[in-house]
Design a protein around this motif. Structure first.
Motif, PDB file in Angstrom:
ATOM      1  N   GLN A  40       1.194  13.543   1.931  1.00 56.49           N
ATOM      2  CA  GLN A  40       1.309  13.740   0.489  1.00 56.49           C
ATOM      3  C   GLN A  40       2.631  14.385   0.092  1.00 56.49           C
ATOM      4  O   GLN A  40       3.183  14.088  -0.963  1.00 56.49           O
ATOM      5  CB  GLN A  40       0.148  14.608  -0.009  1.00 56.49           C
ATOM      6  CG  GLN A  40      -1.194  13.897  -0.050  1.00 56.49           C
ATOM      7  CD  GLN A  40      -1.309  12.949  -1.228  1.00 56.49           C
ATOM      8  OE1 GLN A  40      -0.874  11.795  -1.135  1.00 56.49           O
ATOM      9  NE2 GLN A  40      -1.874  13.410  -2.326  1.00 56.49           N
ATOM     10  N   GLN A  96       0.022   4.301  -2.636  1.00 55.53           N
ATOM     11  CA  GLN A  96      -0.081   5.755  -2.406  1.00 55.53           C
ATOM     12  C   GLN A  96       0.386   6.537  -3.629  1.00 55.53           C
ATOM     13  O   GLN A  96      -0.146   7.604  -3.931  1.00 55.53           O
ATOM     14  CB  GLN A  96       0.773   6.162  -1.202  1.00 55.53           C
ATOM     15  CG  GLN A  96       0.085   6.021   0.137  1.00 55.53           C
ATOM     16  CD  GLN A  96       0.881   6.740   1.221  1.00 55.53           C
ATOM     17  OE1 GLN A  96       1.930   6.268   1.654  1.00 55.53           O
ATOM     18  NE2 GLN A  96       0.399   7.884   1.631  1.00 55.53           N
ATOM     19  N   SER A 146       0.813  -1.227   0.000  1.00 51.66           N
ATOM     20  CA  SER A 146       0.000   0.000   0.000  1.00 51.66           C
ATOM     21  C   SER A 146       0.839   1.267   0.000  1.00 51.66           C
ATOM     22  O   SER A 146       0.327   2.342  -0.322  1.00 51.66           O
ATOM     23  CB  SER A 146      -0.937   0.001   1.215  1.00 51.66           C
ATOM     24  OG  SER A 146      -0.190  -0.077   2.421  1.00 51.66           O
ATOM     25  N   THR A 147       2.132   1.176   0.347  1.00 51.92           N
ATOM     26  CA  THR A 147       2.968   2.382   0.321  1.00 51.92           C
ATOM     27  C   THR A 147       3.283   2.789  -1.121  1.00 51.92           C
ATOM     28  O   THR A 147       3.564   3.955  -1.379  1.00 51.92           O
ATOM     29  CB  THR A 147       4.278   2.194   1.120  1.00 51.92           C
ATOM     30  OG1 THR A 147       5.126   1.252   0.454  1.00 51.92           O
ATOM     31  CG2 THR A 147       3.991   1.721   2.535  1.00 51.92           C
ATOM     32  N   GLU A 189      -2.413   6.639  -6.115  1.00 56.52           N
ATOM     33  CA  GLU A 189      -3.429   7.613  -5.715  1.00 56.52           C
ATOM     34  C   GLU A 189      -2.934   9.037  -5.952  1.00 56.52           C
ATOM     35  O   GLU A 189      -3.715   9.925  -6.332  1.00 56.52           O
ATOM     36  CB  GLU A 189      -3.803   7.377  -4.248  1.00 56.52           C
ATOM     37  CG  GLU A 189      -4.547   6.051  -4.047  1.00 56.52           C
ATOM     38  CD  GLU A 189      -4.494   5.536  -2.620  1.00 56.52           C
ATOM     39  OE1 GLU A 189      -3.818   6.178  -1.780  1.00 56.52           O
ATOM     40  OE2 GLU A 189      -5.101   4.491  -2.353  1.00 56.52           O
ATOM     41  N   TYR A 190      -1.631   9.264  -5.749  1.00 52.63           N
ATOM     42  CA  TYR A 190      -1.066  10.600  -5.984  1.00 52.63           C
ATOM     43  C   TYR A 190      -1.119  10.947  -7.475  1.00 52.63           C
ATOM     44  O   TYR A 190      -1.488  12.063  -7.851  1.00 52.63           O
ATOM     45  CB  TYR A 190       0.372  10.673  -5.481  1.00 52.63           C
ATOM     46  CG  TYR A 190       0.977  12.058  -5.601  1.00 52.63           C
ATOM     47  CD1 TYR A 190       0.811  12.984  -4.586  1.00 52.63           C
ATOM     48  CD2 TYR A 190       1.686  12.436  -6.743  1.00 52.63           C
ATOM     49  CE1 TYR A 190       1.346  14.273  -4.698  1.00 52.63           C
ATOM     50  CE2 TYR A 190       2.223  13.706  -6.868  1.00 52.63           C
ATOM     51  CZ  TYR A 190       2.050  14.620  -5.839  1.00 52.63           C
ATOM     52  OH  TYR A 190       2.568  15.888  -5.968  1.00 52.63           O
ATOM     53  N   HIS A 219       2.030   5.281   6.134  1.00 51.81           N
ATOM     54  CA  HIS A 219       1.529   6.006   4.965  1.00 51.81           C
ATOM     55  C   HIS A 219       1.790   7.491   5.192  1.00 51.81           C
ATOM     56  O   HIS A 219       0.951   8.207   5.729  1.00 51.81           O
ATOM     57  CB  HIS A 219       0.032   5.741   4.765  1.00 51.81           C
ATOM     58  CG  HIS A 219      -0.275   4.295   4.496  1.00 51.81           C
ATOM     59  ND1 HIS A 219      -1.113   3.553   5.287  1.00 51.81           N
ATOM     60  CD2 HIS A 219       0.177   3.458   3.529  1.00 51.81           C
ATOM     61  CE1 HIS A 219      -1.178   2.323   4.806  1.00 51.81           C
ATOM     62  NE2 HIS A 219      -0.407   2.237   3.756  1.00 51.81           N
ATOM     63  N   VAL A 246       5.205  11.700  -0.290  1.00 45.54           N
ATOM     64  CA  VAL A 246       4.939  10.925  -1.505  1.00 45.54           C
ATOM     65  C   VAL A 246       5.345  11.726  -2.740  1.00 45.54           C
ATOM     66  O   VAL A 246       5.957  11.202  -3.684  1.00 45.54           O
ATOM     67  CB  VAL A 246       3.452  10.526  -1.575  1.00 45.54           C
ATOM     68  CG1 VAL A 246       3.142   9.797  -2.873  1.00 45.54           C
ATOM     69  CG2 VAL A 246       3.071   9.660  -0.372  1.00 45.54           C
TER      70      VAL A 246
END
Length: 544
Positions: free
Chosen positions: A529, A356, A352-353, A359-360, A526, A532
């Protein structure tokens, strides 16, 4: 009559001898075959009682299980030397942050930007006695919150109770220093012993379709049971996952999975006391004042080359300033994302990292459109495309072990090595791999085997398509109030060292998320933002 009887008996004797010879030959060849394969003990042990959901594919003759086993053994030996057993009789004999002494070497009223500041740490136990061995899990960080600046420090263990902690003073201003005792060496030793002791800290529940209803059974990386089992085997790389076979339901009917932590611990009650939240991440340098760093009219630092593959990584690998990551050995340019990704096919593979990142991308590129793949849940395969710019980005979960309390589909689950093997690859194909967090609760050999198998798949990919770009994203640090025995950062750090060692011989890019998240001080699996964004900026600089 007598002659006929004799001939009949002779024929029977000859048939018996022939049958015996065939049986002996088959047995001998079978024995040689199993000896040649030298399957891992955990798989070899179960071969007689496992029931596969489908016929096993033949082993790839190019892959040598023996070579993999030897490499796993070698890495394990190196890690065991890194984490030797430490005596633990009472908490009073363990390392104490309060009683340990940190001293700045060559202290100054003002420090210059670019200088190195060294601290000598002498660790003592709770009775104030000097310790004579090292192995403490420490984390050094410098920061200037008002400047949104931070960097990790380098810790050198002299293995005699003393450490050298070095900080590179990357920026001007008031700088705070921090040195955390994450775990004393006795706790580190206990975690290492406990980790490699069992597979049952996390229990998986498999859901099998049965007509219009479903049946649940226990699943695991290892199931110690004489009952009939379903074995889901990757025959080429000898990785397997098992489920108790439901009665009257075929193994191929497995559709979904979920997991939960089991009330299992391989730590003693005394050892568990070391991992209560108040004893994890204790500040050693509580009484240190902020130091002042000035420019000092030093010569201008020469321009660094743009970041690219193959550059050596320093420790620390960079620093954060004004919320932006600045590598030590190269420079990052601002990249226009849409144009950079034009014509690119990005495969994001792992946990899931790295999801991310997906999703970004979707939130930052308004022309990217998600494609409905008719799956559900957090672990669903994701695909987003921009048809005008020919951008294709997809995220895919890695295979077992995959930890999640929410039910997820396993219909399309596959090992990353197989995904890489069926990837054609070319100069506009980019593969980013992130492994780690889901492996922390299990013996380290599971993670090493997976990393080695992915390494071999990447090696095969780069042989047939040298222009393909492959990037390894290291683990993020995570919360300190997590279940330390299962998910603590010590386990992540060991995996971080192992994966850097395993991939060092390949021409791949490395995004040192471990060091980046320490510099940011996120302590969140996580991260925000902004973190990320900076990780992805490294990727963009690699590929454009």
């Amino acid at each position: 009559m007598t002659t006929s009887t004799i001939n009949h008996k002779s024929l029977l004797v000859l048939l018996f001898i022939l049958a015996s010879w065939i049986t002996y030959t088959v047995f001998q060849n079978s024995t040689k075959l199993w000896t040649a394969l030298k399957l891992p003990i955990s798989l070899h042990h179960w071969n007689d009682i496992m029931k596969s959901s489908h016929p096993e594919a033949p082993l790839n003759p190019v892959v040598s299980p023996t070579e993999t086993e030897l490499r796993i053994k070698k890495i394990m030996e190196e890690l065991n030397q890194l984490v030797p057993p430490r005596p633990f009789t009472h908490k009073n004999t363990t390392t104490s942050a309060t009683h340990s002494r940190a001293t700045i070497l060559n202290p100054q009223d003002t420090y210059c930007k670019g200088d190195q500041l060294d601290i000598l740490l002498e660790v003592r136990d709770h009775l104030g006695r000097r310790k004579k061995y090292g192995g403490d899990f420490l984390r050094a960080r410098m920061s200037s919150p008002t400047l949104k600046a931070g960097a990790s420090g380098k810790v050198t263990d002299f293995n005699n109770g003393t450490y050298l902690v070095s900080f590179t003073l990357f920026w001007e201003g008031q700088v705070s220093l921090s040195l955390l005792l994450i775990h004393p060496s006795e706790g580190v030793s206990a975690l290492w012993r406990a980790r490699n002791q069992g597979y049952d800290r996390v229990i998986f529940t498999g859901q099998f379709a049965s007509g219009t209803s479903h049946v649940n059974t226990d699943c695991a990386l290892v199931l110690n049971s004489s009952a009939e089992l379903c074995r889901y085997l990757d025959a080429q790389d000898q990785e397997a996952f098992y489920c108790m076979k439901p009665p009257h339901v075929p193994c191929a009917a497995l559709t979904h999975m979920r997991s939960k932590n089991k009330q299992v611990s391989y730590l003693s009650k005394q050892e568990r006391s070391l991992f209560e939240r108040s004893n994890v991440g204790v500040e050693i340098m509580d009484n240190f004042d902020a130091i002042s760093v000035s420019k000092c009219n030093k010569k201008t630092v020469p321009m660094k080359k743009k970041c690219k593959f193959g550059m050596a990584s320093a420790i620390p690998s960079g620093h954060v300033w004004k919320d932006t990551w600045n590598p030590v050995s190269c420079s990052l340019a601002p990249i226009e994302m849409k144009e950079c990704l034009r014509g690119k096919f990005i495969y994001l593979m792992g946990d899931s990292t790295i999801r991310q990142w997906m999703e970004y991308f979707k939130s930052s590129i308004n022309t990217l459109k998600s494609v409905d793949l008719h799956e559900f849940g957090k672990f669903q395969h994701q695909l987003a495309v921009d048809l005008d710019r020919n951008i294709n980005i997809q995220w895919q979960k890695h295979a077992y072990p995959l930890i999640g309390s929410l039910t997820y589909s396993v219909k399309e689950i596959e090992y990353l090595a197989r995904v890489i093997d069926r990837t054609g690859g070319e100069k506009n194909t980019i593969i980013v791999i992130s492994l780690g967090q889901h492996f922390r609760p299990f013996p380290i050999d599971i993670f090493i085997r997976r990393a080695l198998n992915v390494h071999k798949a990447v090696q095969r990919l780069l042989l047939r398509s040298p222009d393909t770009m492959v990037i390894i994203k290291a683990e993020n640090i995570r919360e300190m109030n997590t279940d330390v025995e299962r998910f603590g950062d010590f386990h992540g750090y060991i995996q971080y060292l192992a994966i850097k060692d395993i991939f060092r011989d390949l021409n791949v890019g490395v995004i040192d998320a471990w060091d980046i998240t320490i510099a940011y001080g996120t302590n969140n699996v996580h991260p925000p933002q902004s973190v990320v964004r900076n990780q992805i900026n490294i990727l963009l600089n690699y590929i454009c």
